[in-house]
Design a protein around this motif. Structure first.
Motif, PDB file in Angstrom:
ATOM      1  N   GLY A 219      41.265 -14.329  87.443  1.00 59.29           N
ATOM      2  CA  GLY A 219      40.245 -13.306  87.308  1.00 59.29           C
ATOM      3  C   GLY A 219      40.765 -11.900  87.151  1.00 59.29           C
ATOM      4  O   GLY A 219      40.010 -10.946  87.159  1.00 59.29           O
TER       5      GLY A 219
ATOM      6  N   GLN B  83      36.355 -14.728  86.721  1.00 60.36           N
ATOM      7  CA  GLN B  83      35.596 -13.904  87.665  1.00 60.36           C
ATOM      8  C   GLN B  83      34.175 -14.420  87.853  1.00 60.36           C
ATOM      9  O   GLN B  83      33.580 -14.275  88.914  1.00 60.36           O
ATOM     10  CB  GLN B  83      35.518 -12.448  87.166  1.00 60.36           C
ATOM     11  CG  GLN B  83      36.717 -11.588  87.505  1.00 60.36           C
ATOM     12  CD  GLN B  83      36.798 -11.238  88.973  1.00 60.36           C
ATOM     13  OE1 GLN B  83      35.874 -11.501  89.749  1.00 60.36           O
ATOM     14  NE2 GLN B  83      37.912 -10.664  89.380  1.00 60.36           N
ATOM     15  N   ASP B 114      37.569  -8.560  94.540  1.00 58.61           N
ATOM     16  CA  ASP B 114      37.573  -7.360  93.717  1.00 58.61           C
ATOM     17  C   ASP B 114      38.377  -6.219  94.344  1.00 58.61           C
ATOM     18  O   ASP B 114      37.943  -5.054  94.327  1.00 58.61           O
ATOM     19  CB  ASP B 114      36.129  -6.914  93.459  1.00 58.61           C
ATOM     20  CG  ASP B 114      36.016  -6.213  92.122  1.00 58.61           C
ATOM     21  OD1 ASP B 114      34.987  -5.563  91.885  1.00 58.61           O
ATOM     22  OD2 ASP B 114      36.972  -6.292  91.321  1.00 58.61           O
TER      23      ASP B 114
END
Lengths: 342, 255, 288
Positions: A219, B83, B114
């Motif tokens: 990510g 994500q 994050d």
């Protein structure tokens, strides 16, 4: 780098001890040695800032001189052309220096943002080549005096004046005084770099170095992160650049922007070891003091390139973790810690 | 049935070769789905299309990730899809070799929460981060080797790190690529038990590709069969084993 | 205004010298995967060896030329066997740093033996005159250098395309492991490639010696230009090395006409443009 240690010793006490030594040093050392130590501090910042990008993020820049020299030139040009007309009375030299320093760092940042954006799109060798080309293009522009302000290959003088603060004379050109200016900037800067290296940002940087594809699969926007690391690295390099210009009293393309200057943090980092925070500093120490040591022996002095080249060869082939890796290994042995091989 | 991952006429061509040929599937969040097929059937390409590593020539991919909505993720970059809740483990160990096992998982946690832009907090002394990472290590049986550098692990443990990384991001879907690759029978047993346990204890949906048919039959609720890029069967293990096209595909290839 | 024949010829002769360095650099990168920072230093050694052999030992430029090629080739082979071989399994960046360290060592040793002053060398008598054509006259020696450069490309192209060795090189460039599996003696091939690349650099340096005053700093100047050339042409591409070298040679030759320093700036701008828009280079991506 699971480092909350320095060379295997607990971080906080070691750092404080080092700081104490640095504060006391100019009072016991001859002036010339204080000058050398000033250079070491600046070089340590240069190399550590560089290593944020190399050891931590895995990107080898061959163009860091553009930030080091670029910031320095911005400072030098400001001091030469703008400072004389500043209205701060007796305090002008100090204020001018402060403004020029901030300006220099801003210039380095401004260069880093577009250059970084373009460069991180490339891998390994190509990244190194692109940073090299930007840096050499800047070198050529400054050397040929295309902007008309850089005075070509002769360079610029950078002379700091005495300030008069409330009746107190502050001579920035005094070696001991300027040493403390440098220390006052470098110590917090190194601390911030240390925090960044041990932050989530730093951890992600290391992950990107190890395996950028996997990081992406988890990510992380790799390109963006590398860009950020690039700009940060440039900022701290710029700080080193504005500090060194008055120290040497001059700037010239050959001494500030040439690729041989970009090679210096590379050499220092390889020497000291890229995989620890303190490695580049160790490398800077060795680099500067070996050069000083060599000057004591004219035979070696004439061959310092041979000495350095051979040392780098030995380190690269036999001690990939650099001198700091060797030192840590030694400390671990002495303290009886389990440790990895040097 | 809640669809957690869906493809519509997904197609990927490489010049004249069609590696994935108009594949349409819906993966149920409650089921363990396996994808099987002879070598070259297109399984890896299919995974690459799902995870964003490759863009499709045609067709679309949908993911129901963190947002809870079924989103069209076609053409998004891999980090974006990750994500959103799609995670992937690789056939070849793809860890952060120079980092400790704990740090490996920390990276995943930092990304998920994050926090990758935090410059000044210290991750070593962050208890919350450490505990979250250690939880993942406990799930995958890696607690004992937490401080070991990933490069120094046994093959079996490296495979576990592979799984740990893919789970540490709290994904909605995990794509496992031949999880028992290179393992001896007892290690494979362990891996199968691990996957079963994880399927029961977490909300994550498991999708896996495998060559070990016994394992696939034991663990799957649904099996998809790919052959030369086409989806030739889609059903329960019994249905698929009885399917003539499937046997032809495998037998035909063995010549 | 007359056709800029002088500038074209100067550019081509410069390009020919650059080509002899760039082709070796590209060859070594293509086959070994190592970017040899020290290639400019090898070129520089070629100039010095030629100078010594031609002036002090034999009095013949031609013997000096051959000696330079062989000596530098041998040096390259020794470097490959002794040092480069140890870092094949390491990061590309470690290799780069290693070859950079070699630059320091070689440059210093050169300075030790020959001193850091300017060296000059006389043009060989056979080629000391001017050739007249197309309304201008041009030094015969420079034309000779151009001929060598083009001939080298021709020989190289032929060798790569038509000979077994050439096929070997192409195969190893594109897939090292496969080549080893096919029974290619990879270590010997690597040493051979390094020898050839260094040999060419040595010849280049020997050819350059009569054309300019040189110092041990010659290597530094040349290597940067060589990097620019192989990046623009495409790392590992031999056609690219040739086209790139001529392009940079001409750019520098004509650059002087526009303004001083333009000849130095333009190559870097060209490299930036290539890396940003087509990083694999103009001819890259083929391994040819």
């Amino acid at each position: 780098m699971s480092d909350e240690t320095i060379l295997g010793l607990p971080a906080r006490p070691t750092a404080l001890a080092a700081l104490a030594v640095l504060v006391v040093a100019p009072f016991v050392l001859p002036t010339f040695q204080t000058y050398v130590l000033s250079e070491v501090l600046v070089l340590a910042l240069f190399a550590t800032g560089f290593n944020l990008l190399y050891g931590y993020t895995g990107l080898l820049s061959f163009g860091h001189a553009m930030f080091f020299g670029g910031a320095g030139y911005a400072l030098g040009i400001f001091l030469r052309d703008v400072a004389p007309s500043l209205p701060f009375g007796g305090a002008t030299p100090l204020v001018a220096f402060a403004i020029a320093a901030v300006l220099g760092v801003l210039v380095a940042t401004a260069i880093a943002i577009p250059v970084g954006y373009l460069s991180v799109r490339l891998e390994e060798i190509y990244f190194a080549m692109l940073t090299l080309s930007f840096s050499m293009a800047l070198y050529t522009l400054v050397n040929q005096n295309y902007f008309g302000v850089t005075n070509g290959s002769d360079g610029i003088l950078v002379l700091l004046q005495t300030s008069n603060l409330f009746g107190f004379q502050l001579s920035l050109y005094d070696r001991v005084t300027y040493y403390f200016v440098i220390l006052l900037v470098v110590a917090p800067a190194m601390y911030i770099l240390w925090r960044v290296s041990n932050s989530p940002f730093g951890l992600v940087s290391e992950a990107i170095r190890e395996n950028s594809e996997r990081a992406s699969g988890l990510g992380i926007d790799v390109r963006r992160h590398q860009w950020g690391a690039f700009v940060l690295s440039a900022v701290f390099t710029g700080i080193a650049g504005v500090l060194v210009a008055p120290l040497h009293s001059s700037l010239s393309p050959g001494a500030s922007l040439h690729w041989t200057i970009s090679a210096e943090p590379v050499i220092m980092t390889v020497f000291g070891g890229p995989y620890s925070f303190i490695g580049p500093t160790v490398g800077a120490l060795f680099y500067r003091y070996i050069r000083w040591g060599i000057t004591q022996f004219p035979l070696l002095e004439a061959h310092w390139q041979l000495v350095f080249g051979t040392l780098i060869l030995v380190i690269v082939v036999f001690a990939p973790r650099g001198v700091s890796g060797l030192l840590k290994w030694a400390v671990d042995r002495v303290r009886g810690n389990g440790g990895e091989s040097a | 049935m809640t669809t957690v991952l869906k493809t519509e006429d997904l197609r990927r061509e490489f010049g004249a070769l069609c590696a994935v040929d108009d594949v349409s599937v819906e993966i149920d969040s409650e089921e363990v789905t396996s994808i099987i097929g002879p070598n070259g059937a297109g399984k890896t390409t299919f995974y690459n299309l799902l995870s964003g590593r490759l863009d499709p020539t045609a067709g679309e991919v949908f993911l129901r990730g963190r947002s809870g909505e079924l989103e069209n993720v076609t053409g998004l970059p891999p980090h974006d899809i990750a994500q959103r809740g799609l995670s992937r483990a690789y056939q070849i160990n793809n860890n952060f070799e120079g980092l400790s096992v704990l740090d490996n998982v920390r990276v995943a946690r930092v990304s998920t929460t994050d926090r990758s832009k935090e410059l000044l907090s210290r991750y070593h002394t962050d208890d919350e981060l450490r505990e979250a990472a250690e939880d993942v290590l406990d799930l995958t049986g890696l607690r004992d080797v937490a401080e070991t550098e990933a490069a120094n692990l046994s093959h079996g443990d490296k495979r576990k790190v592979e799984i740990a990384l893919s789970l540490a991001t709290d994904p909605a879907v995990v794509l496992l690529d031949e999880p028992t690759a290179g393992m001896n029978p007892s290690e494979s047993e362990e891996m199968v038990e691990l996957i079963k346990e994880l399927d029961e204890t977490t909300d994550t949906t498991f999708v896996l590709t495998e060559h070990d048919i016994d394992m696939v039959l034991e663990i799957s609720d649904r099996i998809l069969v790919l052959h030369r890029g086409e989806l030739i069967a889609n059903g329960t293990p019994d249905e698929v084993m009885a399917n003539e096209d499937v046997t032809t595909a495998y037998l035909g290839e063995r010549q | 205004m007359a056709l800029p024949i002088q500038e074209v010829l100067t550019g081509l002769s410069l390009g020919s010298r650059y080509f002899l360095v760039a082709i070796g650099l590209s060859l070594i990168f293509g086959v070994l995967g190592v970017l040899n920072f020290a290639h400019g230093a090898l070129y520089m050694i070629g100039a010095y060896v030629s100078l010594t052999v031609a002036q002090n030992v034999t009095g013949s430029f031609w013997v000096g030329l051959v000696a330079a090629g062989l000596a530098v080739g041998l040096l390259g082979a020794i470097i490959e066997m002794g040092l480069i071989r140890r870092v094949y399994d390491r990061d590309e960046l470690d290799q780069l740093i290693l070859t950079f360290a070699l630059v320091l060592v070689i440059t210093d040793l050169t300075r030790t033996v020959w001193g850091s002053g300017n060296q000059t060398m006389a043009t060989p008598e056979l080629l000391a005159s001017n050739v007249h054509f197309l309304g201008t006259s041009y030094p015969a020696y420079r034309l000779f250098v151009i001929v060598v450069g083009f001939a080298a490309m021709g020989v190289f192209w032929y060798a790569i395309q038509r000979t077994y060795l050439g096929r070997l090189v192409r195969a190893t460039s594109s897939d090292r492991d496969m080549a080893a599996l096919l029974g290619v003696n990879v270590p010997r091939l690597y040493t051979g490639v390094f020898f050839v690349g260094s040999f060419l650099a040595g010849i280049g340096g020997a050819l350059a010696a009569p054309m300019q005053a040189f110092t041990p700093a010659l290597g530094d100047q040349v290597i940067i230009n060589a990097f620019v050339i192989v990046v623009i042409g495409g790392l590992g591409s031999f056609t690219g090395a040739f086209v790139g070298a001529m392009f940079i040679g001409l750019l520098q030759s004509f650059g002087v006409l526009i303004a001083t320093g333009v000849g130095q700036l333009l190559p870097f701008l060209a490299m930036i443009l290539v890396l940003v828009f087509r990083p694999e280079g103009l001819f890259g991506g083929e391994g040819q």
